[in-house]
Design a protein around this motif. Structure first.
Motif, mmCIF file in Angstrom:
data_model
loop_
_atom_site.group_PDB
_atom_site.id
_atom_site.type_symbol
_atom_site.label_atom_id
_atom_site.label_comp_id
_atom_site.label_asym_id
_atom_site.label_seq_id
_atom_site.Cartn_x
_atom_site.Cartn_y
_atom_site.Cartn_z
ATOM 1 N N PRO A 73 16.882 16.615 -35.172
ATOM 2 C CA PRO A 73 17.111 15.679 -36.288
ATOM 3 C C PRO A 73 16.056 15.768 -37.387
ATOM 4 O O PRO A 73 16.345 15.516 -38.553
ATOM 5 N N ASN A 74 14.823 16.132 -37.021
ATOM 6 C CA ASN A 74 13.745 16.208 -38.012
ATOM 7 C C ASN A 74 13.545 17.618 -38.544
ATOM 8 O O ASN A 74 12.474 17.960 -39.046
ATOM 9 N N PHE A 75 14.576 18.453 -38.460
ATOM 10 C CA PHE A 75 14.496 19.849 -38.872
ATOM 11 C C PHE A 75 13.956 19.996 -40.293
ATOM 12 O O PHE A 75 14.407 19.339 -41.230
ATOM 13 N N ASN A 76 12.977 20.893 -40.430
ATOM 14 C CA ASN A 76 12.407 21.239 -41.732
ATOM 15 C C ASN A 76 12.311 22.757 -41.792
ATOM 16 O O ASN A 76 11.658 23.376 -40.951
ATOM 17 N N LEU A 77 12.961 23.363 -42.771
ATOM 18 C CA LEU A 77 13.045 24.818 -42.849
ATOM 19 C C LEU A 77 11.682 25.483 -42.865
ATOM 20 O O LEU A 77 11.515 26.585 -42.334
ATOM 21 N N ARG A 78 10.704 24.852 -43.466
ATOM 22 C CA ARG A 78 9.380 25.461 -43.597
ATOM 23 C C ARG A 78 8.372 24.952 -42.574
ATOM 24 O O ARG A 78 7.176 25.195 -42.708
ATOM 25 N N ASP A 79 8.837 24.262 -41.568
ATOM 26 C CA ASP A 79 7.943 23.759 -40.524
ATOM 27 C C ASP A 79 8.509 24.148 -39.162
ATOM 28 O O ASP A 79 9.419 23.505 -38.639
ATOM 29 N N CYS A 80 7.957 25.210 -38.587
ATOM 30 C CA CYS A 80 8.482 25.725 -37.319
ATOM 31 C C CYS A 80 8.364 24.701 -36.185
ATOM 32 O O CYS A 80 9.142 24.745 -35.232
ATOM 33 N N ALA A 81 7.422 23.787 -36.279
ATOM 34 C CA ALA A 81 7.233 22.789 -35.228
ATOM 35 C C ALA A 81 8.419 21.834 -35.135
ATOM 36 O O ALA A 81 8.593 21.155 -34.117
ATOM 37 N N THR A 82 9.247 21.778 -36.170
ATOM 38 C CA THR A 82 10.412 20.885 -36.163
ATOM 39 C C THR A 82 11.691 21.610 -35.748
ATOM 40 O O THR A 82 12.762 21.005 -35.753
ATOM 41 N N GLN A 83 11.592 22.881 -35.397
ATOM 42 C CA GLN A 83 12.769 23.698 -35.128
ATOM 43 C C GLN A 83 12.834 24.141 -33.668
ATOM 44 O O GLN A 83 11.843 24.068 -32.941
ATOM 45 N N ARG A 84 14.023 24.614 -33.273
ATOM 46 C CA ARG A 84 14.138 25.352 -32.012
ATOM 47 C C ARG A 84 13.444 26.693 -32.212
ATOM 48 O O ARG A 84 13.647 27.368 -33.219
ATOM 49 N N ASN A 85 12.656 27.088 -31.244
ATOM 50 C CA ASN A 85 11.927 28.337 -31.349
ATOM 51 C C ASN A 85 12.166 29.215 -30.124
ATOM 52 O O ASN A 85 12.667 28.750 -29.093
ATOM 53 N N LEU A 86 11.810 30.497 -30.232
ATOM 54 C CA LEU A 86 11.960 31.410 -29.112
ATOM 55 C C LEU A 86 11.091 30.964 -27.946
ATOM 56 O O LEU A 86 9.968 30.497 -28.140
ATOM 57 N N ASP A 87 11.614 31.150 -26.736
ATOM 58 C CA ASP A 87 10.779 30.962 -25.561
ATOM 59 C C ASP A 87 10.246 32.327 -25.130
ATOM 60 O O ASP A 87 10.461 33.334 -25.823
ATOM 61 N N ALA A 88 9.539 32.380 -24.018
ATOM 62 C CA ALA A 88 8.949 33.647 -23.567
ATOM 63 C C ALA A 88 10.019 34.696 -23.324
ATOM 64 O O ALA A 88 9.851 35.880 -23.643
ATOM 65 N N ASN A 89 11.154 34.270 -22.747
ATOM 66 C CA ASN A 89 12.238 35.203 -22.493
ATOM 67 C C ASN A 89 12.791 35.746 -23.807
ATOM 68 O O ASN A 89 13.090 36.936 -23.931
ATOM 69 N N GLY A 90 12.929 34.890 -24.808
ATOM 70 C CA GLY A 90 13.427 35.325 -26.099
ATOM 71 C C GLY A 90 12.505 36.321 -26.772
ATOM 72 O O GLY A 90 12.952 37.315 -27.363
ATOM 73 N N ARG A 91 11.209 36.081 -26.671
ATOM 74 C CA ARG A 91 10.260 37.030 -27.275
ATOM 75 C C ARG A 91 10.327 38.393 -26.588
ATOM 76 O O ARG A 91 10.236 39.438 -27.235
ATOM 77 N N GLU A 92 10.518 38.376 -25.266
ATOM 78 C CA GLU A 92 10.650 39.642 -24.552
ATOM 79 C C GLU A 92 11.960 40.331 -24.919
ATOM 80 O O GLU A 92 12.007 41.561 -25.068
ATOM 81 N N GLN A 93 13.040 39.566 -25.082
ATOM 82 C CA GLN A 93 14.302 40.145 -25.536
ATOM 83 C C GLN A 93 14.120 40.871 -26.866
ATOM 84 O O GLN A 93 14.607 41.988 -27.065
ATOM 85 N N ALA A 94 13.430 40.226 -27.798
ATOM 86 C CA ALA A 94 13.229 40.816 -29.127
ATOM 87 C C ALA A 94 12.424 42.109 -29.039
ATOM 88 O O ALA A 94 12.748 43.107 -29.691
ATOM 89 N N ARG A 95 11.375 42.110 -28.228
ATOM 90 C CA ARG A 95 10.553 43.326 -28.094
ATOM 91 C C ARG A 95 11.355 44.472 -27.493
ATOM 92 O O ARG A 95 11.266 45.619 -27.935
ATOM 93 N N ARG A 96 12.148 44.166 -26.451
ATOM 94 C CA ARG A 96 12.953 45.210 -25.815
ATOM 95 C C ARG A 96 14.010 45.753 -26.780
ATOM 96 O O ARG A 96 14.287 46.951 -26.806
ATOM 97 N N THR A 97 14.598 44.864 -27.554
ATOM 98 C CA THR A 97 15.569 45.309 -28.544
ATOM 99 C C THR A 97 14.914 46.200 -29.578
ATOM 100 O O THR A 97 15.470 47.213 -30.004
ATOM 101 N N GLY A 98 13.704 45.865 -29.988
ATOM 102 C CA GLY A 98 12.962 46.711 -30.924
ATOM 103 C C GLY A 98 12.714 48.101 -30.361
ATOM 104 O O GLY A 98 12.831 49.107 -31.086
ATOM 105 N N ASP A 99 12.395 48.173 -29.077
ATOM 106 C CA ASP A 99 12.209 49.483 -28.438
ATOM 107 C C ASP A 99 13.470 50.328 -28.567
ATOM 108 O O ASP A 99 13.423 51.527 -28.871
ATOM 109 N N LEU A 100 14.612 49.708 -28.325
ATOM 110 C CA LEU A 100 15.888 50.414 -28.417
ATOM 111 C C LEU A 100 16.187 50.813 -29.860
ATOM 112 O O LEU A 100 16.612 51.944 -30.129
ATOM 113 N N LEU A 101 15.945 49.907 -30.806
ATOM 114 C CA LEU A 101 16.255 50.205 -32.202
ATOM 115 C C LEU A 101 15.401 51.348 -32.745
ATOM 116 O O LEU A 101 15.865 52.140 -33.576
#
Length: 214
Positions: A73-101
């Motif tokens: 409800p308090n979402f602010n586009l320029r404030d990451c603390a108010t947003q849903r963010n990646l968890d550890a699994n998400g960060r690992e997903q992104a790194r693995r995808t980068g390896d493939l790309l």
């Protein structure tokens, strides 16, 4: 097992398996959406990253795993603390995808564009395949459906301007954008492979997904 064989499409028997999966376009319409993240065992559909032509390739990717739905409800586009963010699994997903790309790009620097949401920008940066530029046309309209038509039209104009023989382009966005543009409902960190053709409707060639450990 060679590195090439390690990345070959194969049936998925374990959902914790972190290997990339690539599904060719000709097979997509024949199986339910829930099965699309799995590869067929048929050699006619299997491929490897080394066999994907990087010229004119567009990877339309949903951001990596960020627990929750929509925005707080308090979402602010320029404030990451108010947003849903990646968890550890998400960060690992992104790194693995980068390896493939990086393998798919075959040494060519990719043009990377991202939604302005923090979970998309972090995904794009963790891919580490090229400098990241914000592209508002990739922003979520999950809670603003009245903006969908105009935003997708803007995104199609952007896609129409991409050269068919250009370097790979990575677009990191949200499920609603991927679905509106392609009809695909992607999992977190899943990408739809498109091919630039001078129009706002690039050809769909397949899908890839890399999962981080749970």
């Amino acid at each position: 097992m060679s590195q090439r064989d390690q990345y070959r499409c194969r049936p998925v028997t374990n959902r914790r398996d972190p290997m990339p999966r690539i599904v060719r376009r000709g097979f997509l319409a024949a199986i339910p959406a829930v099965i699309l993240i799995a590869c067929t065992a048929s050699p006619g559909w299997a491929t490897t990253p080394d066999k994907v032509d990087p010229k004119g390739l567009i990877l339309l990717m949903r951001h990596a795993e960020a627990p929750g739905v929509g925005d707080p409800p308090n979402f602010n586009l320029r404030d990451c603390a108010t947003q849903r963010n990646l968890d550890a699994n998400g960060r690992e997903q992104a790194r693995r995808t980068g390896d493939l790309l990086r393998r798919i790009a075959a040494g060519r620097l990719a043009a990377v564009h991202s939604s302005q949401w923090c979970r998309c920008l972090e995904t794009a940066r963790l891919l580490d395949v090229g400098p990241v530029q914000e592209l508002p046309a990739l922003n979520s309209f999950f809670e603003r459906r009245e903006e969908q038509e105009a935003q997708i039209a803007t995104l199609r104009r952007f896609l129409a301007g991409l050269p068919a023989d250009g370097a790979p382009v990575v677009l990191v966005t949200h499920q609603v954008v991927v679905t509106a543009l392609t009809g695909v409902f992607p999992a977190s960190a899943e990408a739809v492979l498109l091919r630039a053709n001078g129009t706002g409707a690039p050809a769909v060639e397949g899908r890839i997904q890399v999962e981080g450990p749970e």
